[in-house]
Scaffold this motif. Structure first.
Motif: not given
Lengths: 528, 405
Positions: B25, B27-32, B34, B36, B57, B59, B104, B106-107
Motif C-alpha cells: 500500500c 503507493d496507494i492513491q485512491e481515485v477520489d 486525485l 486529474i 476536472v 467532479p 495527477y 498521467a492523464h
C-alpha cells in the motif's frame, strides 16, 4: 484384545493393509471368517446375540417337512409379500420329506439366490436387505434377494439442467444408477467392478469403465486408491473424492462430478472411468481436466456453431469471475493511468464522497454478495426469492444512494457474480469464489503487479496439478493440437475422429464415419 | 507430515502479514484523492517568470449520464489553477502547496504554450516533458498567439471539458493532414531531425470567446518563428506527405460573378526528390492526387473538357500554394518542410558537408513542383441543377438522348 493386536502390528503394515484395520475395528462381535454353525439352534443363539437390541431384526422358524429352518431378515428393507410368495409358499408346497438345502433352493421362487459360508457374510447379506435361510445339517446358508430398499423415483437433472438432450438424473440407489448407464451402453465391454467401503456402512462402490477404451493402468490406479480407504463410512461422493484425490490441498477439483448419466457415458466413451457410490445421487469421473469444467452437456446437444460462441464466452466469464473485482480495485487505487480519460473522470465522479478505500468497498460488497448467494441457496425456494429481491434492492440501490459504495463497484461485483453463474460446474465455481478474494486483497496491497504475480502463481499451480496421472491443464499444457477440436470450440461430430490423447485410450479412434456430403451425381431422374 | 503442513501455513501467514505491513500500500492513491490534470498552459510573465496553468476536472460539475446527485450542482466542469515560478518544475511543485489532493499528471492531454514563451524557446519545456515519468508521449503540444490561460478557460461547447474539446478540434483538422497533429512524440522527432523545425498547432479564441483552430506555428529549433494559416498549412501538408479529404476552392472566372467551384482531394501522395547541385540544392516535389468534385460553377456542364480544365486548375492552384509557402519559409529561414531531413536521408555524407551552412543553402534552394490531379468522380450529381432545368418543360437531357459524359 484389540489393543494387543494393534501392538503387534506395525504402523506401516497397517497403512498398507486396510483389511486388517477393518477386521480390528469391525463392529461384529464374532471372528470375521468363522463358519456358520451347522445346527439351527446354535445359529439362532449366535444370531440373536449378534443382533441384540436391534428391533428391526426379524426371525422366523420354518419347518419344511421335518427339516428345521430359520429365516432372518431386517424389517423395512425387504418385501414381505415376496417372502410369502417366493419363499414360504414354495417351501410349504415341497413334497419331499426332510429335504436338504439344495432341494429347498431348487423350488424357491426367488430370482436371485446366493450361497454363503461365513458369519460375516450373513451379517452383510442381512444389512443389504436380503433374507437368509438356514437349515439343519447344512454348513452354508442361502441368501434370497427380496430386498425392496426405499428408492426415490428418477427425476430431471435439477443441478445440471439442459434445454435439449436427455433429462434423466441419478438417484440414491446404486443398482438403478448402474442400470441407467447400462441402458445407454449396451455392451459387455462396459465393466462394473464393485467393492465395499466403510467399516460400518459397508457401502457399495463401483468402478465403471469400458474395456478396450479406458487405459488399464488407470483402472488399476483407481482400484488401488479405493482399496486404501478405511473409514467408518462414506455418505457422499465428496468424502470419497477427498480420500482419493490427487492434490488434497488444492482449491481446484481434480475429479468431476455429475448427476447426468448421459454425461457419464460420454466420458466413459472418451476413455475416462466413473466411480459410483451407493446412496449418492451423483457420479465421479476421473481423470478430470480443467477444460471439462468449462464444458456443459448442452454443448454436445446443440449445434456446434453455437458452441463456438458459448464456450469462448464461458472462458471469458471464468477469468472475469476471478479477476474482475481485483482489476477494478487495482485500477481505482493504483493504476489510474491505464484508464481512458473520460472513463477515469466518470469513475472519479462516482467515487466522490465515498468514505472507504476501494479495496474495503470491494471486500464488503463481495462478502455481502456471497452471503446473499448462500442465503438464496439454503433457504426454501419461496423465501429465497424474497431474499434476492431484498438483496438487489437494498444492497444494490440503497447502498449506492446512501453513498456507502459506488455504483461502479456494485456493477463489478454483480458482473462477477453473473460471470460465475455462467459456468456449468458448481464445484469448480466455488474455487473461483475463494480465489477472487485473494486476488482482491493482493490488488489492494500491490496493485496490478500483485495481480500479475498471483496470476503467475495460480497458473503455475494449475499446470503442476494432476488428476490420476493426467496433467490438469492437459490439452493446453502439455499442448496437443488434435485435442483442440473439443476445447475452445467444439468441432462438428463428423470432424471429431479421435478420443482425447491425454487419456491415452487403448483405442484412439472413436469415429470412423465419413463426413456428410451430397451424392457425387445429382439424382438423374431416369425412368420418369 | 503435520509439522510440514504447519510450517507451510506459518510461512504463508508470515509472508502475507509481512506484505501487508511492510511494503504494501505504500503507493496507494485512491481515485477520489486525485486532481486529474487534463491540460497545462505555459506562459511567460512580464518579469520573465513561468506561469503554469492547470486545468483540473471538477467532479462536482461533470455531466454524467446517470445525473444523480453529482453534476447537478452546476459550475464549470473544469477548474483553472495557476502558479508562477522560475521554471515549469518549480511552478508545478507549488501546486502541492495550495491545491488540495494530489496533482495527477498521467492523464494530461495537451500542453498549450503562450506566444511569448514559445518565442523565447521551448527547449526547457521539452526537457521537463521528456523527463517526467507521468506524462504520456501522445499529449498535444499547442501554441496560442495570446495567453495559454485564456485558451484553457474558454468554453468548448458542446464538449463540456475544454481540454478534450481542444484536442478534438486539432484531431479533426489532423484527419486531413497529420502535420497539425502535433503530439509530443512527433514534435520531438521533428525537433531532433536534421531540419530542426518542429511544427505545432496554433489555437486561439474567436471573437465570441470560443475555441478556434488557427493553423500552425513553425519553429526554428526551439524558438517560434512564424505562423501559417490553415490555407497555408495545406501547402505545407502537400510538401510533407500524404493528405486526405482536403478541400480546394477555385474561382470561376468571368461568368461566375465571384462564385467558386470546389474540388475535394480524396488523397494525395507526395514525393520529394532532393538533388545536390554544383551551386546549391534543388528539390522536385511530385504530388499525385485523386479528387472528386464538390461544387461546379453555375450553369456549367460537365464535359471532358471541363474535367480536364478543373484538373489543370486544381494542379495549378496547388503548385502556387506550394511555391508561395516555400518562399515564405525561405524568407523566415525555417525548414518546416523537412528538406534538410530529406537531403540527409538521400545522402548523409554530403548532408554533413553542407549542414553547417544549411540556412544559407535553404534560402537559395530551388523548388520545382509537378502536381497531377485526377478527378475520379462527381459525387452524386454530374451537372448543376440550373443547367439541367428546362423552362419549356423538356425531359432531362439524358432522357432526350443528349449524350452526357
Amino acid at each position: 484384545m484389540i489393543i494387543d493386536k494393534l501392538r503387534r502390528t506395525k504402523r506401516k503394515d497397517l497403512w498398507n493393509d486396510p483389511a486388517r484395520i477393518a477386521s480390528l475395528v469391525d463392529a461384529s462381535l464374532s471372528e470375521p471368517d468363522e463358519p456358520l454353525p451347522a445346527s439351527v439352534e446354535q445359529l439362532r443363539s449366535w444370531v440373536k446375540a449378534e443382533w441384540k437390541n436391534c428391533d428391526d431384526f426379524q426371525l422366523r422358524d420354518v419347518d419344511v417337512h421335518g427339516t428345521r429352518g430359520l429365516l432372518v431378515w431386517l424389517r423395512g428393507l425387504v418385501d414381505l409379500a415376496r417372502i410369502e410368495e417366493g419363499v414360504l409358499e414354495p417351501l410349504a408346497a415341497l413334497q419331499k420329506r426332510r429335504p436338504d438345502m439344495q432341494q429347498m433352493a431348487s423350488v424357491l421362487h426367488t430370482v436371485r439366490i446366493r450361497w454363503i459360508k461365513t458369519r460375516q457374510e450373513l451379517n452383510t447379506a442381512m444389512s443389504d436387505g436380503n433374507v437368509v435361510l438356514c437349515a439343519d445339517r447344512s454348513k452354508s446358508a442361502l441368501v434370497l434377494d427380496v430386498s425392496k430398499p426405499p428408492v426415490r423415483a428418477i427425476e430431471k437433472a435439477d443441478n445440471e439442467p439442459t434445454l435439449q438432450g436427455p433429462q434423466e438424473a441419478f438417484v440414491e440407489h446404486l443398482e438403478l444408477n448402474v442400470a441407467l448407464l447400462r441402458k445407454r451402453l449396451r455392451s459387455p465391454r462396459m465393466k462394473v467392478e464393485s467393492m465395499r467401503i466403510g467399516v460400518y456402512t459397508k457401502t457399495n462402490v463401483c468402478i465403471v469403465y469400458v474395456e478396450g477404451i479406458a487405459k488399464p493402468t488407470l483402472v488399476e490406479e483407481a482400484r488401488q486408491r479405493l482399496r486404501k480407504i478405511s473409514v467408518d463410512g462414506v455418505n457422499d461422493i465428496n468424502k470419497l473424492r477427498e480420500l482419493i484425490g490427487d492434490a488434497p490441498y488444492t482449491l481446484f477439483p481434480t475429479t468431476e462430478e455429475t448427476e447426468r448419466p448421459d454425461r457419464v457415458t460420454g466420458s466413459l466413451l472418451q476413455g475416462r472411468i466413473a466411480i459410483m457410490l451407493d446412496g449418492a445421487p451423483s457420479c465421479m469421473m476421473v481423470p478430470a481436466q480443467f477444460i471439462y469444467f468449462l464444458a456443459s452437456a448442452e454443448d454436445y446437444y446443440t449445434n456446434y456453431t453455437l458452441t463456438l460462441f458459448i464456450r469462448i464466452l464461458r472462458h471469458i466469464s471464468y477469468w472475469s469471475s476471478l479477476l474482475l473485482p481485483s482489476l477494478y480495485v487495482s485500477l481505482l487505487s493504483y493504476n489510474q493511468d491505464l484508464i481512458p480519460t473520460p472513463l477515469l473522470v466518470s469513475m472519479v465522479v462516482q467515487h466522490r464522497g465515498i468514505p472507504f478505500p476501494a479495496i474495503l468497498e470491494a471486500l464488503v460488497m463481495m462478502c455481502i454478495f456471497e452471503a446473499l448467494r448462500e442465503a438464496g441457496t439454503r433457504l426454501p425456494r419461496a423465501v429465497g426469492q424474497s431474499v434476492s429481491i431484498v438483496g438487489t434492492l437494498i444492497v444494490g440501490d440503497a447502498a449506492v444512494r446512501a453513498g456507502l459504495v459506488s455504483a461502479g463497484m456494485v456493477i463489478v461485483v454483480a458482473g462477477t457474480g453473473v460471470a460465475s453463474f455462467a459456468l456449468p460446474a458448481y464445484g469448480f465455481v466455488n474455487s473461483s469464489r475463494i480465489i477472487q478474494f485473494a486476488f482482491v486483497v493482493v490488488a489492494g496491497v500491490f496493485g496490478l503487479v500483485g495481480i500479475v504475480v498471483l496470476g503467475l502463481i495460480l497458473v503455475t499451480h494449475l499446470v503442476s496439478l494432476r488428476s490420476f496421472g493426467v496433467p490438469y491443464m492437459a490439452p493446453i499444457a502439455p499442448f496437443t493440437w488434435s485435442d483442440m477440436k473439443d476445447m475452445f470450440v467444439r468441432s462438428p461430430w463428423f470432424e471429431t475422429k479421435r478420443r482425447p490423447e491425454q487419456l491415452e485410450p487403448v483405442d484412439r479412434v472413436s469415429n470412423r464415419s465419413p463426413a456428410p456430403r451430397p451424392p457425387n451425381k445429382p439424382h438423374s431422374g431416369e425412368g420418369q | 507430515m503435520r509439522s510440514y503442513l504447519f510450517r507451510k501455513l506459518a510461512f504463508f501467514f508470515v509472508i502475507s502479514i509481512g506484505s501487508l505491513l511492510l511494503p504494501g500500500c505504500f503507493d496507494i492513491q485512491e481515485v477520489d484523492d486525485l486532481n486529474i490534470v487534463l491540460a497545462l498552459g505555459i506562459d511567460r510573465t512580464d518579469n520573465g517568470l513561468v506561469q503554469v496553468t492547470a486545468q483540473l476536472v471538477n467532479p462536482d460539475a461533470v455531466p454524467s449520464a446517470g445525473g444523480g446527485e453529482s453534476g447537478s450542482r452546476g459550475g464549470q466542469p473544469f477548474l483553472i489553477r495557476d502558479e508562477t515560478g522560475r521554471s515549469i518544475e518549480e511552478a508545478v511543485e507549488k501546486f502541492k502547496a495550495d491545491v488540495p489532493h494530489r496533482m495527477y499528471l498521467a492523464h494530461n492531454t495537451l500542453v498549450v504554450f503562450g506566444c511569448d514563451y514559445a518565442k523565447q524557446g521551448l527547449d526547457r519545456a521539452f526537457d521537463y516533458f521528456e523527463r517526467n515519468r507521468y506524462f504520456r508521449r501522445n499529449q498535444l503540444f499547442l501554441v496560442t498567439p495570446g495567453q495559454a490561460r485564456d485558451v484553457l478557460s474558454a468554453p468548448s461547447d458542446p464538449e463540456p471539458v475544454n481540454a478534450l474539446g481542444l484536442r478534438d478540434l486539432v484531431e479533426q483538422i489532423g484527419e486531413m493532414f497529420r502535420v497539425v497533429d502535433s503530439r509530443q512524440l512527433e514534435v520531438m522527432k521533428e525537433y531532433l531531425s536534421p531540419s530542426q523545425a518542429p511544427v505545432l498547432s496554433l489555437v486561439d479564441r474567436d471573437a465570441t470567446g470560443h475555441l478556434l483552430m488557427k493553423g500552425v506555428a513553425v519553429f526554428c529549433g526551439p524558438k517560434m518563428a512564424d505562423v501559417l494559416t490553415v490555407e497555408e498549412t495545406k501547402g505545407l501538408a502537400w510538401l510533407l506527405g500524404d493528405t486526405r479529404q482536403v478541400d480546394i476552392h477555385l474561382p470561376c472566372g468571368s461568368r461566375g460573378d465571384g462564385a467558386e467551384s470546389a474540388v475535394r482531394l480524396l488523397t494525395s501522395r507526395t514525393k520529394v526528390i532532393p538533388r545536390f547541385g554544383n551551386n546549391g540544392v534543388s528539390f522536385l516535389v511530385k504530388v499525385q492526387a485523386r479528387a472528386e468534385i464538390d461544387r461546379l460553377c453555375p450553369y456549367e456542364r460537365l464535359t471532358e473538357k471541363t474535367y480536364k480544365q478543373l484538373e489543370q486548375k486544381t494542379a495549378q492552384y496547388m503548385e502556387q500554394q506550394i511555391q508561395a509557402l516555400v518562399e515564405k519559409l525561405q524568407s523566415d529561414g525555417v525548414d518546416a518542410c523537412q528538406f534538410g531531413t530529406r537531403l540527409f536521408i538521400e545522402n548523409p555524407r554530403r548532408w554533413r558537408q553542407i549542414s553547417a551552412h544549411w540556412p544559407a543553402y535553404f534560402a537559395r534552394a530551388q523548388v520545382r513542383c509537378n502536381v497531377r490531379v485526377h478527378i475520379t468522380r462527381t459525387a452524386l450529381s454530374s451537372n448543376t441543377p440550373e443547367s439541367a432545368a428546362s423552362p419549356n418543360g423538356l425531359a432531362p437531357p439524358a432522357g432526350r438522348g443528349v449524350v452526357t459524359p
